[in-house]
Design a protein around this motif. Structure first.
Motif, mmCIF file in Angstrom:
data_model
loop_
_atom_site.group_PDB
_atom_site.id
_atom_site.type_symbol
_atom_site.label_atom_id
_atom_site.label_comp_id
_atom_site.label_asym_id
_atom_site.label_seq_id
_atom_site.Cartn_x
_atom_site.Cartn_y
_atom_site.Cartn_z
ATOM 1 N N VAL A 87 41.936 36.973 45.652
ATOM 2 C CA VAL A 87 43.130 37.683 45.194
ATOM 3 C C VAL A 87 42.991 38.062 43.721
ATOM 4 O O VAL A 87 43.292 39.188 43.324
ATOM 5 C CB VAL A 87 44.397 36.826 45.426
ATOM 6 C CG1 VAL A 87 45.607 37.440 44.747
ATOM 7 C CG2 VAL A 87 44.652 36.671 46.912
ATOM 8 N N VAL A 88 42.521 37.124 42.911
ATOM 9 C CA VAL A 88 42.352 37.394 41.479
ATOM 10 C C VAL A 88 41.353 38.521 41.264
ATOM 11 O O VAL A 88 41.600 39.450 40.480
ATOM 12 C CB VAL A 88 41.913 36.115 40.731
ATOM 13 C CG1 VAL A 88 41.529 36.424 39.294
ATOM 14 C CG2 VAL A 88 43.018 35.074 40.776
ATOM 15 N N ILE A 89 40.234 38.473 41.957
ATOM 16 C CA ILE A 89 39.209 39.512 41.797
ATOM 17 C C ILE A 89 39.730 40.860 42.265
ATOM 18 O O ILE A 89 39.549 41.876 41.584
ATOM 19 C CB ILE A 89 37.914 39.112 42.543
ATOM 20 C CG1 ILE A 89 37.241 37.942 41.816
ATOM 21 C CG2 ILE A 89 36.951 40.291 42.655
ATOM 22 C CD1 ILE A 89 36.132 37.292 42.594
ATOM 23 N N GLU A 90 40.377 40.898 43.414
ATOM 24 C CA GLU A 90 40.893 42.171 43.924
ATOM 25 C C GLU A 90 41.958 42.761 43.014
ATOM 26 O O GLU A 90 42.082 43.978 42.897
ATOM 27 C CB GLU A 90 41.449 41.986 45.337
ATOM 28 C CG GLU A 90 40.376 41.769 46.374
ATOM 29 C CD GLU A 90 40.924 41.405 47.738
ATOM 30 O OE1 GLU A 90 42.132 41.106 47.851
ATOM 31 O OE2 GLU A 90 40.131 41.402 48.698
ATOM 32 N N ASP A 91 42.734 41.907 42.350
ATOM 33 C CA ASP A 91 43.801 42.390 41.477
ATOM 34 C C ASP A 91 43.310 42.827 40.103
ATOM 35 O O ASP A 91 43.875 43.749 39.514
ATOM 36 C CB ASP A 91 44.880 41.312 41.300
ATOM 37 C CG ASP A 91 45.752 41.154 42.528
ATOM 38 O OD1 ASP A 91 45.657 42.011 43.438
ATOM 39 O OD2 ASP A 91 46.517 40.175 42.587
ATOM 40 N N TYR A 92 42.285 42.168 39.567
ATOM 41 C CA TYR A 92 41.927 42.390 38.174
ATOM 42 C C TYR A 92 40.562 43.015 37.925
ATOM 43 O O TYR A 92 40.276 43.399 36.797
ATOM 44 C CB TYR A 92 42.037 41.077 37.392
ATOM 45 C CG TYR A 92 43.459 40.593 37.332
ATOM 46 C CD1 TYR A 92 44.400 41.247 36.546
ATOM 47 C CD2 TYR A 92 43.877 39.503 38.090
ATOM 48 C CE1 TYR A 92 45.717 40.819 36.506
ATOM 49 C CE2 TYR A 92 45.185 39.071 38.058
ATOM 50 C CZ TYR A 92 46.108 39.732 37.260
ATOM 51 O OH TYR A 92 47.399 39.308 37.233
ATOM 52 N N VAL A 93 39.708 43.099 38.934
ATOM 53 C CA VAL A 93 38.408 43.760 38.757
ATOM 54 C C VAL A 93 38.520 45.145 39.378
ATOM 55 O O VAL A 93 38.737 45.277 40.575
ATOM 56 C CB VAL A 93 37.267 42.949 39.411
ATOM 57 C CG1 VAL A 93 35.947 43.685 39.283
ATOM 58 C CG2 VAL A 93 37.177 41.564 38.785
ATOM 59 N N HIS A 94 38.376 46.172 38.537
ATOM 60 C CA HIS A 94 38.630 47.535 38.995
ATOM 61 C C HIS A 94 37.365 48.360 39.218
ATOM 62 O O HIS A 94 37.444 49.499 39.638
ATOM 63 C CB HIS A 94 39.556 48.244 38.003
ATOM 64 C CG HIS A 94 40.864 47.530 37.825
ATOM 65 N ND1 HIS A 94 41.784 47.413 38.841
ATOM 66 C CD2 HIS A 94 41.383 46.847 36.775
ATOM 67 C CE1 HIS A 94 42.822 46.717 38.419
ATOM 68 N NE2 HIS A 94 42.605 46.354 37.170
ATOM 69 N N THR A 95 36.207 47.790 38.935
ATOM 70 C CA THR A 95 34.952 48.469 39.232
ATOM 71 C C THR A 95 34.477 47.967 40.590
ATOM 72 O O THR A 95 34.276 46.767 40.780
ATOM 73 C CB THR A 95 33.897 48.149 38.151
ATOM 74 O OG1 THR A 95 34.455 48.448 36.872
ATOM 75 C CG2 THR A 95 32.635 48.964 38.367
ATOM 76 N N ARG A 96 34.323 48.897 41.533
ATOM 77 C CA ARG A 96 34.066 48.512 42.931
ATOM 78 C C ARG A 96 32.826 47.652 43.097
ATOM 79 O O ARG A 96 32.846 46.642 43.784
ATOM 80 C CB ARG A 96 33.975 49.775 43.801
ATOM 81 C CG ARG A 96 33.801 49.486 45.271
ATOM 82 C CD ARG A 96 35.009 48.803 45.849
ATOM 83 N NE ARG A 96 34.764 48.534 47.266
ATOM 84 C CZ ARG A 96 35.321 47.570 47.937
ATOM 85 N NH1 ARG A 96 36.187 46.787 47.359
ATOM 86 N NH2 ARG A 96 35.042 47.391 49.201
#
Length: 131
Positions: free
Chosen positions: A90-99
Protein backbone atom coordinates in the motif's frame (compact mmCIF):
# COMPACT_ATOMS: atom_id res chain seq x y z
CA UNK A 1 -31.67 8.93 -16.56
CA UNK A 2 -28.87 8.35 -19.05
CA UNK A 3 -26.01 5.95 -18.42
CA UNK A 4 -23.53 8.85 -18.42
CA UNK A 5 -25.24 10.44 -15.41
CA UNK A 6 -24.48 7.31 -13.34
CA UNK A 7 -20.93 6.88 -14.61
CA UNK A 8 -18.64 8.88 -12.34
CA UNK A 9 -15.38 7.85 -13.97
CA UNK A 10 -13.04 10.29 -15.63
CA UNK A 11 -13.92 10.62 -19.36
CA UNK A 12 -10.47 9.29 -20.34
CA UNK A 13 -10.94 6.21 -18.16
CA UNK A 14 -14.40 5.69 -19.63
CA UNK A 15 -12.94 5.91 -23.16
CA UNK A 16 -10.16 3.44 -22.33
CA UNK A 17 -12.51 1.11 -20.48
CA UNK A 18 -10.48 1.38 -17.31
CA UNK A 19 -12.22 1.34 -14.00
CA UNK A 20 -11.92 -0.22 -10.61
CA UNK A 21 -9.70 -3.27 -10.48
CA UNK A 22 -12.14 -4.78 -7.92
CA UNK A 23 -9.30 -5.91 -5.64
CA UNK A 24 -9.17 -3.08 -3.10
CA UNK A 25 -11.81 -4.50 -0.75
CA UNK A 26 -10.18 -7.93 -0.74
CA UNK A 27 -6.80 -6.39 0.03
CA UNK A 28 -8.34 -4.30 2.82
CA UNK A 29 -10.07 -7.33 4.38
CA UNK A 30 -6.94 -9.49 4.14
CA UNK A 31 -4.94 -6.79 5.88
CA UNK A 32 -7.52 -6.55 8.68
CA UNK A 33 -7.75 -10.33 9.11
CA UNK A 34 -3.95 -10.70 9.29
CA UNK A 35 -3.86 -7.83 11.81
CA UNK A 36 -6.46 -9.55 14.00
CA UNK A 37 -4.60 -12.86 13.74
CA UNK A 38 -1.37 -11.10 14.67
CA UNK A 39 -2.99 -9.65 17.79
CA UNK A 40 -3.87 -13.13 19.03
CA UNK A 41 -0.61 -14.74 17.90
CA UNK A 42 1.53 -11.92 19.31
CA UNK A 43 -0.21 -12.25 22.66
CA UNK A 44 0.52 -16.00 22.64
CA UNK A 45 4.13 -15.30 21.57
CA UNK A 46 4.75 -12.76 24.35
CA UNK A 47 3.26 -15.07 26.99
CA UNK A 48 5.41 -17.95 25.71
CA UNK A 49 8.59 -15.89 25.65
CA UNK A 50 7.90 -14.52 29.14
CA UNK A 51 7.35 -18.04 30.45
CA UNK A 52 10.77 -19.01 29.07
CA UNK A 53 12.54 -15.92 30.38
CA UNK A 54 14.77 -17.73 32.87
CA UNK A 55 14.76 -21.12 31.16
CA UNK A 56 17.83 -22.83 29.83
CA UNK A 57 18.38 -23.69 26.15
CA UNK A 58 17.07 -27.26 26.46
CA UNK A 59 13.83 -26.09 28.08
CA UNK A 60 13.28 -23.41 25.44
CA UNK A 61 14.00 -25.89 22.66
CA UNK A 62 11.57 -28.39 24.20
CA UNK A 63 8.87 -25.69 24.41
CA UNK A 64 9.26 -24.80 20.72
CA UNK A 65 9.28 -28.51 19.81
CA UNK A 66 5.79 -29.03 21.27
CA UNK A 67 3.41 -29.49 18.30
CA UNK A 68 0.99 -26.68 19.20
CA UNK A 69 3.78 -24.22 19.94
CA UNK A 70 5.55 -25.09 16.70
CA UNK A 71 2.33 -24.72 14.72
CA UNK A 72 1.46 -21.38 16.33
CA UNK A 73 5.01 -20.12 15.82
CA UNK A 74 4.88 -21.05 12.12
CA UNK A 75 1.49 -19.32 11.80
CA UNK A 76 2.93 -16.25 13.55
CA UNK A 77 5.90 -16.06 11.17
CA UNK A 78 3.80 -16.52 8.02
CA UNK A 79 1.10 -14.08 9.15
CA UNK A 80 3.67 -11.48 10.17
CA UNK A 81 5.40 -11.52 6.78
CA UNK A 82 2.09 -11.59 4.89
CA UNK A 83 0.79 -8.58 6.84
CA UNK A 84 4.08 -6.73 6.29
CA UNK A 85 3.90 -7.29 2.53
CA UNK A 86 0.31 -6.02 2.41
CA UNK A 87 1.22 -2.87 4.33
CA UNK A 88 4.37 -2.14 2.35
CA UNK A 89 2.48 -2.73 -0.91
CA UNK A 90 0.00 0.00 0.00
CA UNK A 91 2.80 2.42 0.91
CA UNK A 92 4.67 1.73 -2.33
CA UNK A 93 1.57 2.01 -4.50
CA UNK A 94 0.61 5.29 -2.84
CA UNK A 95 3.98 7.03 -2.75
CA UNK A 96 6.16 5.64 -5.56
CA UNK A 97 5.07 7.24 -8.81
CA UNK A 98 7.66 5.85 -11.22
CA UNK A 99 6.24 2.60 -12.60
CA UNK A 100 9.52 0.67 -12.91
CA UNK A 101 10.58 1.64 -9.37
CA UNK A 102 7.19 0.55 -8.06
CA UNK A 103 7.43 -2.84 -9.77
CA UNK A 104 11.01 -3.41 -8.61
CA UNK A 105 10.13 -2.53 -5.02
CA UNK A 106 7.00 -4.71 -5.02
CA UNK A 107 8.93 -7.69 -6.38
CA UNK A 108 11.78 -7.08 -3.91
CA UNK A 109 9.54 -6.95 -0.83
CA UNK A 110 7.64 -10.05 -1.90
CA UNK A 111 10.90 -11.92 -2.56
CA UNK A 112 12.39 -10.87 0.78
CA UNK A 113 9.18 -11.72 2.63
CA UNK A 114 9.03 -15.20 1.11
CA UNK A 115 12.71 -15.70 1.90
CA UNK A 116 12.22 -14.53 5.51
CA UNK A 117 9.08 -16.62 6.00
CA UNK A 118 10.78 -19.73 4.60
CA UNK A 119 13.80 -19.20 6.85
CA UNK A 120 11.55 -18.79 9.89
CA UNK A 121 9.41 -21.82 9.08
CA UNK A 122 12.46 -23.99 8.37
CA UNK A 123 14.05 -22.89 11.66
CA UNK A 124 10.94 -23.84 13.62
CA UNK A 125 10.63 -27.15 11.77
CA UNK A 126 14.29 -27.92 12.43
CA UNK A 127 13.77 -27.38 16.15
CA UNK A 128 10.41 -29.16 16.25
CA UNK A 129 11.61 -32.21 14.34
CA UNK A 130 14.93 -32.36 16.17
CA UNK A 131 17.00 -32.20 13.00
Amino acid sequence: MSTNAKDLRNPLKRARGLGSAQSGVGHWWTQRVTAAALLVLALWFVITVLSLLHADFATAKAAVAKPWNALLLILFVITMFWHAVLGLQVVIEDYVHTRWKEVVLLVAIKFLAVLGALAGVLAVLRIALGA
